[in-house]
Scaffold this motif. Structure first.
Motif, mmCIF file in Angstrom:
data_model
loop_
_atom_site.group_PDB
_atom_site.id
_atom_site.type_symbol
_atom_site.label_atom_id
_atom_site.label_comp_id
_atom_site.label_asym_id
_atom_site.label_seq_id
_atom_site.Cartn_x
_atom_site.Cartn_y
_atom_site.Cartn_z
ATOM 1 N N ALA A 49 38.767 42.948 42.474
ATOM 2 C CA ALA A 49 37.409 43.216 42.342
ATOM 3 C C ALA A 49 36.946 41.998 41.370
ATOM 4 N N ILE A 50 35.725 41.712 41.711
ATOM 5 C CA ILE A 50 34.908 40.735 40.739
ATOM 6 C C ILE A 50 33.758 41.130 40.770
ATOM 7 N N ASP A 51 33.113 40.971 39.330
ATOM 8 C CA ASP A 51 31.666 41.071 39.156
ATOM 9 C C ASP A 51 30.785 40.263 39.676
ATOM 10 N N TRP A 52 29.430 40.618 39.400
ATOM 11 C CA TRP A 52 28.406 39.924 40.142
ATOM 12 C C TRP A 52 28.337 38.412 39.702
ATOM 13 N N SER A 53 28.767 38.265 38.603
ATOM 14 C CA SER A 53 28.393 36.860 38.037
ATOM 15 C C SER A 53 29.977 36.146 38.483
ATOM 16 N N GLY A 54 31.016 36.633 38.704
ATOM 17 C CA GLY A 54 32.289 36.139 38.788
ATOM 18 C C GLY A 54 32.977 35.706 37.633
ATOM 19 N N GLY A 55 32.429 36.464 36.661
ATOM 20 C CA GLY A 55 33.047 36.273 35.138
ATOM 21 C C GLY A 55 34.214 37.061 34.948
ATOM 22 N N ASP A 56 34.240 38.244 35.714
ATOM 23 C CA ASP A 56 35.141 39.322 35.295
ATOM 24 C C ASP A 56 35.885 39.874 36.571
ATOM 25 N N ALA A 57 37.109 39.794 36.539
ATOM 26 C CA ALA A 57 37.959 40.255 37.753
ATOM 27 C C ALA A 57 39.044 41.290 37.331
ATOM 28 N N SER A 58 39.570 42.184 38.309
ATOM 29 C CA SER A 58 40.534 43.066 38.028
ATOM 30 C C SER A 58 41.396 42.647 39.463
ATOM 31 N N TYR A 59 42.938 43.087 39.321
ATOM 32 C CA TYR A 59 44.059 42.979 40.141
ATOM 33 C C TYR A 59 44.724 44.324 40.068
ATOM 34 N N ALA A 60 44.959 44.447 41.366
ATOM 35 C CA ALA A 60 46.283 45.587 41.350
ATOM 36 C C ALA A 60 47.526 44.793 40.669
ATOM 37 N N ASP A 61 48.338 45.463 39.997
ATOM 38 C CA ASP A 61 49.814 45.011 39.394
ATOM 39 C C ASP A 61 50.587 44.489 40.426
ATOM 40 N N ALA A 62 50.415 44.971 41.854
ATOM 41 C CA ALA A 62 51.339 44.500 42.856
ATOM 42 C C ALA A 62 51.130 43.028 43.093
ATOM 43 N N VAL A 63 49.659 42.645 42.901
ATOM 44 C CA VAL A 63 49.085 41.071 43.397
ATOM 45 C C VAL A 63 48.982 40.290 42.166
ATOM 46 N N LYS A 64 49.075 40.696 40.977
ATOM 47 C CA LYS A 64 48.863 39.801 39.670
ATOM 48 C C LYS A 64 49.492 38.629 39.859
ATOM 49 N N GLY A 65 48.985 37.448 39.694
ATOM 50 C CA GLY A 65 49.610 36.168 39.514
ATOM 51 C C GLY A 65 49.859 35.442 40.844
ATOM 52 N N ARG A 66 49.687 36.315 42.030
ATOM 53 C CA ARG A 66 49.841 35.714 43.360
ATOM 54 C C ARG A 66 48.368 35.797 44.039
ATOM 55 N N PHE A 67 47.497 36.565 43.734
ATOM 56 C CA PHE A 67 46.087 36.559 44.522
ATOM 57 C C PHE A 67 45.146 36.364 43.487
ATOM 58 N N THR A 68 44.096 35.545 44.002
ATOM 59 C CA THR A 68 42.930 35.291 43.092
ATOM 60 C C THR A 68 41.636 35.470 43.763
ATOM 61 N N ILE A 69 40.658 36.315 43.217
ATOM 62 C CA ILE A 69 39.486 36.609 43.980
ATOM 63 C C ILE A 69 38.282 35.639 43.336
ATOM 64 N N ILE A 70 37.601 35.145 44.128
ATOM 65 C CA ILE A 70 36.349 34.307 43.721
ATOM 66 C C ILE A 70 35.203 34.590 44.376
ATOM 67 N N ARG A 71 33.882 34.184 43.817
ATOM 68 C CA ARG A 71 32.782 34.503 44.816
ATOM 69 C C ARG A 71 31.900 33.122 44.735
ATOM 70 N N GLU A 72 31.251 33.072 45.662
ATOM 71 C CA GLU A 72 30.098 31.914 45.689
ATOM 72 C C GLU A 72 28.769 32.471 46.040
ATOM 73 N N ASN A 73 28.099 32.843 44.888
ATOM 74 C CA ASN A 73 26.825 33.721 45.286
ATOM 75 C C ASN A 73 25.768 33.016 46.085
ATOM 76 N N PRO A 74 25.823 31.578 46.259
ATOM 77 C CA PRO A 74 24.626 30.910 47.048
ATOM 78 C C PRO A 74 25.119 31.118 48.574
ATOM 79 N N LYS A 75 26.680 31.140 48.685
ATOM 80 C CA LYS A 75 26.910 31.309 50.230
ATOM 81 C C LYS A 75 27.233 32.503 50.523
ATOM 82 N N LYS A 76 26.788 33.614 49.639
ATOM 83 C CA LYS A 76 26.964 35.041 49.783
ATOM 84 C C LYS A 76 28.513 35.466 50.379
ATOM 85 N N THR A 77 29.494 34.699 49.719
ATOM 86 C CA THR A 77 30.746 34.674 50.169
ATOM 87 C C THR A 77 31.566 35.188 49.059
ATOM 88 N N VAL A 78 32.672 36.151 49.385
ATOM 89 C CA VAL A 78 33.680 36.315 48.144
ATOM 90 C C VAL A 78 35.118 35.998 48.936
#
Length: 123
Positions: A49-78
């Motif tokens: 999960a990621i907050d509205w600004s993209g500045g804070d993210a949280s990951y499940a232990d099973a995916v830490k270090g392998r998955f990355t969540i990012i968002r681009e607000n102008p594109k309304k895309t995560v």
């Protein structure tokens, strides 16, 4: 809010996939976004999960270090970039929107859900 995921598919173990989730609404930047997954016969579980600004993210232990969540607000895309995939990552992946301020790992906190996209990792 209408969320549409894409990018799922079949990949070999060790490979990578990038999922996208586009919001057709007007206030994408106002809410936190999360990714969840559900494997056959299992409950839906938190992935990232990621907050509205993209500045804070949280990951499940099973995916830490392998998955990355990012968002681009102008594109309304995560996005969910998934590397070093394992067979146990096989599931339907859902994106979801939460109108809360803080990043949440709790499924019930999320207000809107996409239809899901299938990710299959072969061994």
């Amino acid at each position: 809010v209408q969320l549409v995921e894409s990018g799922g598919g079949l990949v070999q173990a060790g490979g990578s996939l990038s999922l996208s989730c586009v919001d057709s609404g007007r206030t994408f930047e106002n809410y936190c976004m999360g990714w969840f997954r559900q494997a056959p016969g299992k409950e839906r579980e938190f992935v990232a999960a990621i907050d509205w600004s993209g500045g804070d993210a949280s990951y499940a232990d099973a995916v830490k270090g392998r998955f990355t969540i990012i968002r681009e607000n102008p594109k309304k895309t995560v996005y969910l970039q998934m590397n070093n995939l394992k067979p146990e990552d096989t599931a339907v992946y859902y994106c979801a929107a939460d109108f809360g301020v803080l990043v949440s790992v709790t499924l019930s906190d999320y207000d809107y859900w996409g239809q899901g996209t299938q990710v299959t990792v072969s061994s």
